[in-house]
Design a protein around this motif. Structure first.
Motif, PDB file in Angstrom:
ATOM      1  N   THR A   1     -38.590 -83.164 -46.849  1.00 53.87           N
ATOM      2  CA  THR A   1     -37.450 -82.824 -47.697  1.00 53.87           C
ATOM      3  C   THR A   1     -37.845 -82.906 -49.174  1.00 53.87           C
ATOM      4  N   LEU A   2     -38.583 -83.943 -49.488  1.00 48.36           N
ATOM      5  CA  LEU A   2     -39.031 -84.125 -50.868  1.00 48.36           C
ATOM      6  C   LEU A   2     -39.946 -82.979 -51.294  1.00 48.36           C
ATOM      7  N   LEU A   3     -40.826 -82.600 -50.363  1.00 56.71           N
ATOM      8  CA  LEU A   3     -41.741 -81.488 -50.643  1.00 56.71           C
ATOM      9  C   LEU A   3     -40.936 -80.208 -50.915  1.00 56.71           C
ATOM     10  N   GLY A   4     -39.938 -79.979 -50.057  1.00 57.21           N
ATOM     11  CA  GLY A   4     -39.078 -78.804 -50.236  1.00 57.21           C
ATOM     12  C   GLY A   4     -38.346 -78.856 -51.562  1.00 57.21           C
ATOM     13  N   PHE A   5     -37.798 -80.039 -51.869  1.00 57.86           N
ATOM     14  CA  PHE A   5     -37.062 -80.211 -53.115  1.00 57.86           C
ATOM     15  C   PHE A   5     -37.954 -79.880 -54.302  1.00 57.86           C
ATOM     16  N   THR A   6     -39.151 -80.427 -54.298  1.00 57.06           N
ATOM     17  CA  THR A   6     -40.075 -80.216 -55.417  1.00 57.06           C
ATOM     18  C   THR A   6     -40.483 -78.740 -55.536  1.00 57.06           C
ATOM     19  N   ALA A   7     -40.873 -78.180 -54.386  1.00 61.45           N
ATOM     20  CA  ALA A   7     -41.312 -76.778 -54.418  1.00 61.45           C
ATOM     21  C   ALA A   7     -40.182 -75.864 -54.861  1.00 61.45           C
ATOM     22  N   GLY A   8     -38.972 -76.114 -54.303  1.00 62.53           N
ATOM     23  CA  GLY A   8     -37.809 -75.303 -54.658  1.00 62.53           C
ATOM     24  C   GLY A   8     -37.441 -75.463 -56.119  1.00 62.53           C
ATOM     25  N   LEU A   9     -37.489 -76.715 -56.589  1.00 64.36           N
ATOM     26  CA  LEU A   9     -37.153 -76.986 -57.996  1.00 64.36           C
ATOM     27  C   LEU A   9     -38.119 -76.247 -58.914  1.00 64.36           C
ATOM     28  N   ALA A  10     -39.405 -76.372 -58.587  1.00 64.21           N
ATOM     29  CA  ALA A  10     -40.421 -75.717 -59.421  1.00 64.21           C
ATOM     30  C   ALA A  10     -40.230 -74.204 -59.415  1.00 64.21           C
ATOM     31  N   ALA A  11     -40.012 -73.659 -58.222  1.00 61.79           N
ATOM     32  CA  ALA A  11     -39.884 -72.205 -58.117  1.00 61.79           C
ATOM     33  C   ALA A  11     -38.604 -71.735 -58.788  1.00 61.79           C
ATOM     34  N   GLY A  12     -37.514 -72.500 -58.558  1.00 58.53           N
ATOM     35  CA  GLY A  12     -36.232 -72.122 -59.166  1.00 58.53           C
ATOM     36  C   GLY A  12     -36.300 -72.176 -60.671  1.00 58.53           C
ATOM     37  N   SER A  13     -37.026 -73.171 -61.192  1.00 59.14           N
ATOM     38  CA  SER A  13     -37.062 -73.321 -62.647  1.00 59.14           C
ATOM     39  C   SER A  13     -37.897 -72.227 -63.304  1.00 59.14           C
ATOM     40  N   LEU A  14     -38.653 -71.466 -62.482  1.00 57.77           N
ATOM     41  CA  LEU A  14     -39.398 -70.339 -63.049  1.00 57.77           C
ATOM     42  C   LEU A  14     -38.435 -69.360 -63.718  1.00 57.77           C
ATOM     43  N   HIS A  15     -37.202 -69.341 -63.221  1.00 52.96           N
ATOM     44  CA  HIS A  15     -36.227 -68.412 -63.785  1.00 52.96           C
ATOM     45  C   HIS A  15     -35.816 -68.802 -65.193  1.00 52.96           C
ATOM     46  N   LEU A  16     -36.046 -70.080 -65.536  1.00 53.97           N
ATOM     47  CA  LEU A  16     -35.707 -70.527 -66.890  1.00 53.97           C
ATOM     48  C   LEU A  16     -36.770 -70.063 -67.877  1.00 53.97           C
ATOM     49  N   ALA A  17     -37.964 -69.879 -67.362  1.00 57.95           N
ATOM     50  CA  ALA A  17     -39.071 -69.502 -68.237  1.00 57.95           C
ATOM     51  C   ALA A  17     -38.924 -68.046 -68.668  1.00 57.95           C
ATOM     52  N   THR A  18     -39.637 -67.696 -69.707  1.00 57.92           N
ATOM     53  CA  THR A  18     -39.616 -66.297 -70.136  1.00 57.92           C
ATOM     54  C   THR A  18     -40.347 -65.463 -69.103  1.00 57.92           C
ATOM     55  N   THR A  19     -40.116 -64.157 -69.143  1.00 57.75           N
ATOM     56  CA  THR A  19     -40.779 -63.254 -68.198  1.00 57.75           C
ATOM     57  C   THR A  19     -42.290 -63.451 -68.264  1.00 57.75           C
ATOM     58  N   ILE A  20     -42.796 -63.598 -69.483  1.00 57.49           N
ATOM     59  CA  ILE A  20     -44.240 -63.721 -69.648  1.00 57.49           C
ATOM     60  C   ILE A  20     -44.755 -64.970 -68.950  1.00 57.49           C
ATOM     61  N   THR A  21     -44.138 -66.105 -69.237  1.00 56.24           N
ATOM     62  CA  THR A  21     -44.575 -67.358 -68.620  1.00 56.24           C
ATOM     63  C   THR A  21     -44.544 -67.233 -67.108  1.00 56.24           C
ATOM     64  N   ARG A  22     -43.456 -66.632 -66.616  1.00 58.24           N
ATOM     65  CA  ARG A  22     -43.293 -66.511 -65.172  1.00 58.24           C
ATOM     66  C   ARG A  22     -44.436 -65.695 -64.579  1.00 58.24           C
ATOM     67  N   LYS A  23     -44.703 -64.566 -65.223  1.00 60.23           N
ATOM     68  CA  LYS A  23     -45.756 -63.698 -64.680  1.00 60.23           C
ATOM     69  C   LYS A  23     -47.121 -64.367 -64.768  1.00 60.23           C
ATOM     70  N   VAL A  24     -47.346 -65.088 -65.873  1.00 63.73           N
ATOM     71  CA  VAL A  24     -48.628 -65.770 -66.042  1.00 63.73           C
ATOM     72  C   VAL A  24     -48.812 -66.804 -64.939  1.00 63.73           C
ATOM     73  N   ILE A  25     -47.764 -67.595 -64.680  1.00 65.14           N
ATOM     74  CA  ILE A  25     -47.868 -68.636 -63.658  1.00 65.14           C
ATOM     75  C   ILE A  25     -48.061 -68.006 -62.279  1.00 65.14           C
ATOM     76  N   LEU A  26     -47.274 -66.966 -61.992  1.00 60.25           N
ATOM     77  CA  LEU A  26     -47.382 -66.333 -60.675  1.00 60.25           C
ATOM     78  C   LEU A  26     -48.769 -65.742 -60.453  1.00 60.25           C
TER      79      LEU A  26
END
Lengths: 262, 577
Positions: free
Chosen positions: B134-159
């Motif tokens: 559950t913790l793993l899911g929470f962390t992964a989901g949180l990290a992935a969800g927070s990508l939406h807060l980043a700018t398009t550039i940051t998101r694409k760079v990370i992906l």
């Protein structure tokens, strides 16, 4: 003077419906003929027969001295006939310029070999096609010329109608058959269209047959008007003669009266 | 429950179900042995994390009208946690069934092995394991969800960085061979079949920074144009020369097996380009394209094989010498293919779309059963086909060597590319395009539909038969087993996946659909599973293909003319959920 297009006794049946019944019809060089009639009168069917999309059950058709009965649309295009469609039918995924360039197909001949070698002959032919396409687009001012590389589907409705006419012009036709060119246009656009149809004849020498529901357009451009109803020609003559014809008024009013009851 | 929360929970449940599915089919256990970062993380764990993250990312995607940022972060985390908890709870239940009730779960559910249970509980007790999941899911989901807060550039760079890292690790055995071949020290980057920690960081950073750098100057192309002395024109030259050089040296830096795979990719490029003319340019859906592949292979075989009746007199008594030279056989083969292309094309001229597809499917099968038949066994050799097809003579080189044949195949693929480009941008290509768009109107504008349909079939057949010719020469046999319906489907998949009508799309499609599965061989039975999943994913995410034909791409994205915030994708997401 012999007729450019001379149609005699044209008939076609679809199942139990006699869509076109013994229609005699002609167009002379340099003439603008308007075809009117209520919905379902057989106007577009008549166009489809003349342009080779349907083959008639009966009747003869002579175009520019050729017997055109049974010829395919592409052969008719080669002979110098080109049309537009009631529901605009462009090559949507092709650009505006390419749409017009397709029109030049029958006037050019580069094949696979020419395409592969891209010889100077092919190149100059391509240049000629492009030049001719630009020329027909320019007829409509910058509405089309300015958007050469846009997709046909991206154009505004009225421009799509214009592009259809341009594409037909690009076939270097003698006779243009326009199926409701003014449909869906606003008054200003209709005025533009009226003057453009006039110029098509006076400046460029096209003969034109047009189907139109918009009476002011018919009145302004037609030399002669042919009225159809239930697949039959009920009368023909000048706009004033036809518009005061009793049968024509009945055909239209009858329908209007029915509609008002609905 | 707010709609956002409901959506997150739903996404989470689906995510959990996906992981459980991967576990049930045995993928997780199979991939447990495959390292991503050696001794740190394996592919099974990465697959779980990617699933959680993907659903977290989807759940966190901004809805219509741009709602505030806060819920997105939470949405991802909730989704991930729900997904993790789902997996955890099921694992605990199954463990209870096994240890508590002593049920023989494995008799029904064969993949529930101790290894799997240990994997899902991270080697801890089931309850702790569930919490960790559950913790793993929470962390992964949180990290992935927070990508939406980043700018398009940051998101694409990370992906991009993450993708480079995952693909780098998956391709580690291949890349290692390549680097070894070039005598480049790589111990710091790869460790056995995975990456080293340094390698992972370097890959992520290198690709991420490269992407970031190129964003700064407006894309990779602009970045290169910034270099003094470059212009659009000479840049294109430099790229072409580099690409050619890359293709030229490739067989020498990979091993024979990879060269062989690349040869097959080349054959599929040939077939794909041929079919692309028929389906992509002229819009004629052909499901029997394998027919021309077979025609090419058998024609060359009959003309050059020692077991051919033309060469040796009978299938059973192979002649010792006196076969037709491959280079003489090829033009004859092409001619035969063109004739058969026209012969198949002629009766179907009046048919359109689905009907045409079914009829061509029939023709494909007819050709295959003809060569398989007893009736023609004396000519085609029946089920075992024609063997001992001559190798391609080429300046005395051993063209059975995949590294040599590679050049010949790619030379012809290059020729097919050239032919495709030239045709596409010609009067012929325009007539085809018009026909594809609207057959009636094309005819109305003067295009002889009959002529251009036959021309498309004939050209497609000619290119496809070239593929067949090299196939027979490469394997030295032509037998009916190689020309099944599956080949037609694969070639069509290459064309569609790459982007219908797109020429570079065929190349990329072949690499992805033919090259990738070969390189995934170590995953055994899951190879086709993954292949199917890739196919579905690409078609949902990029329906216009990987490298869409410009026209088609524009067409598919018609409704949204505003850049950013695509209306289309927002609606599509709604539809999926």
């Amino acid at each position: 003077m012999s007729h450019l297009l001379d149609v005699k006794g044209l008939s076609i049946r679809f199942g139990g419906v006699q869509a076109v019944n013994k229609v005699d019809f002609h167009a002379d060089p340099g003439e603008i003929v308007g075809v009117i009639g209520p919905n379902g009168a057989g106007k577009t069917t008549l166009f489809n027969i003349i342009t080779g999309f349907y083959s008639p059950d009966e009747g003869t058709m002579i175009f520019d001295g050729h017997n055109i009965s049974g010829l395919k649309p592409n052969a008719l295009t080669r002979l110098g006939m080109a049309r537009t469609f009631q529901s605009v039918r462009l090559f949507n995924a092709m650009t505006v310029l390419e749409n017009a360039m397709v029109g030049q197909h029958t006037r050019t001949k580069a094949g696979v070999w020419g395409a592969l070698t891209r010889s100077s002959k092919t190149k100059s032919e391509e240049d000629r096609i492009r030049e001719r396409a630009r020329e027909v687009l320019a007829f409509f001012g910058d509405r089309l010329s300015g958007r050469e590389d846009a997709l046909a589907s991206d154009l505004a409705y009225a421009d799509r109608r214009r592009l259809e006419i341009a594409r037909a012009m690009a076939t270097d036709a003698k006779l243009l058959l326009l199926d409701e060119p003014a449909a869906g246009m606003n008054p200003a656009e209709k005025d533009g269209l009226i003057s453009q149809i006039g110029r098509l004849r006076s400046e460029l020498g096209y003969s034109i047959i047009l189907i139109e529901h918009d009476m002011p357009v018919i009145k302004s451009v037609s030399d002669r008007v042919v009225a159809l109803d239930h697949g039959e020609k009920i009368t023909e003559g000048t706009y004033d003669e036809v518009s005061t014809n009793k049968q024509v008024i009945e055909a239209y009013l009858g329908k209007a009266a029915e509609e008002s009851h609905l | 429950m707010t709609p956002e929360l409901r959506r997150s929970v739903r996404q989470g449940l689906i995510g959990g179900a996906v992981v459980l599915y991967l576990a049930s089919v045995g993928m997780l256990v199979a991939f447990d042995a495959r390292a991503i970062i050696t001794n740190v993380v394996n592919f099974a764990t990465v697959l779980i994390v990617i699933t959680f993250a993907a659903f977290g990312y989807l759940a966190g995607r901004p809805g219509k009208g741009g709602e505030p940022a806060q819920p997105f972060l939470l949405a991802g985390a909730v989704t991930g946690a729900v997904a993790g908890a789902t997996v955890g709870v099921v694992a605990v239940l199954v463990d209870f069934l096994i240890t508590g009730l002593e049920w023989d779960v494995r008799s029904m559910w064969t993949s529930v092995s101790p290894t799997l249970m240990e994997l899902l509980s991270f080697g801890q007790s089931p309850i702790v394991g569930a919490l960790l999941m559950t913790l793993l899911g929470f962390t992964a989901g949180l990290a992935a969800g927070s990508l939406h807060l980043a700018t398009t550039i940051t998101r694409k760079v990370i992906l991009l960085g993450l993708m480079a890292f995952v693909f780098g690790a998956l391709g580690a055995p291949l890349f290692k061979v390549m680097l070894d071949g070039m005598h480049i020290p790589n111990r710091w980057l790869f460790d056995r079949d995975g990456l080293t920690i340094t390698g992972a960081i370097v890959l992520f950073a290198a690709f991420g920074l490269a992407r970031l750098g190129s964003f700064r100057v407006g894309g990779p192309r602009q970045a290169l144009l910034k270099v003094p002395g470059t212009s659009e024109k000479n840049l294109r030259w430099v790229i072409s020369v580099l690409a050619l050089l890359g293709i030229a040296v490739l067989p020498w830096i990979v091993n024979d097996f990879v060269s062989d795979v690349l040869g097959f990719v080349g054959l599929y490029i040939l077939l794909g380009l041929g079919l692309n003319i028929v389906v992509g340019f002229a819009g004629l859906l052909d499901l029997g394209y394998v027919a021309f592949y077979a025609v090419g292979a058998y024609s060359v075989a009959i003309l050059t094989a020692r077991s051919s009746y033309l060469v040796g007199g009978s299938v059973t008594a192979p002649a010792v010498a006196g076969y037709t030279n491959f280079w003489v056989a090829v033009p004859i083969t092409i001619l035969i293919a063109v004739v058969i292309g026209v012969a198949i094309g002629a009766p179907v001229l009046r048919l359109r779309g689905d009907y045409l597809a079914i009829v061509t499917l029939g023709f494909g099968e007819i050709i295959r059963t003809l060569v398989l038949s007893d009736w023609l066994k004396a000519k085609f050799g029946g089920p075992q086909g024609l063997t001992e097809v001559a190798a391609v003579p080429f300046f005395g080189l051993n063209t059975r060597d995949p590294q040599i044949l590679y050049y010949l195949i790619y030379a012809f693929a290059g020729l097919a590319l050239f032919i495709s480009y030239r045709l596409k941008t010609s009067r012929v290509g325009r007539a085809w395009a018009a026909m594809r768009e609207d057959e009636d109107i094309a005819e109305g504008m003067g295009v002889s539909v009959i002529k251009y349909k036959l021309l498309a079939f004939a050209t497609g057949a000619a290119v496809g038969s070239l593929g067949g010719a090299f196939f027979a020469a490469k394997l030295s046999v032509a037998n009916p087993g190689s020309f099944t319906l599956l080949v037609s489907i694969n070639v069509l998949a290459v064309v569609v996946l790459g982007g219908i009508g797109s020429i570079p799309g065929v190349v990329v499609g072949s690499l992805v659909l033919v090259g990738l599965p070969e390189l995934l061989r170590e995953f055994g039975e899951f190879r086709l599973h993954i292949y199917g999943a890739i196919l579905i994913a690409i078609m949902i995410l990029k329906p216009e293909g990987l490298i869409p034909d410009k026209r088609r791409a524009l067409e598919l994205h018609q409704p949204d003319h505003q850049p950013e915030k695509s209306v289309l994708s927002a609606e599509a997401t709604e539809g999926i959920q």
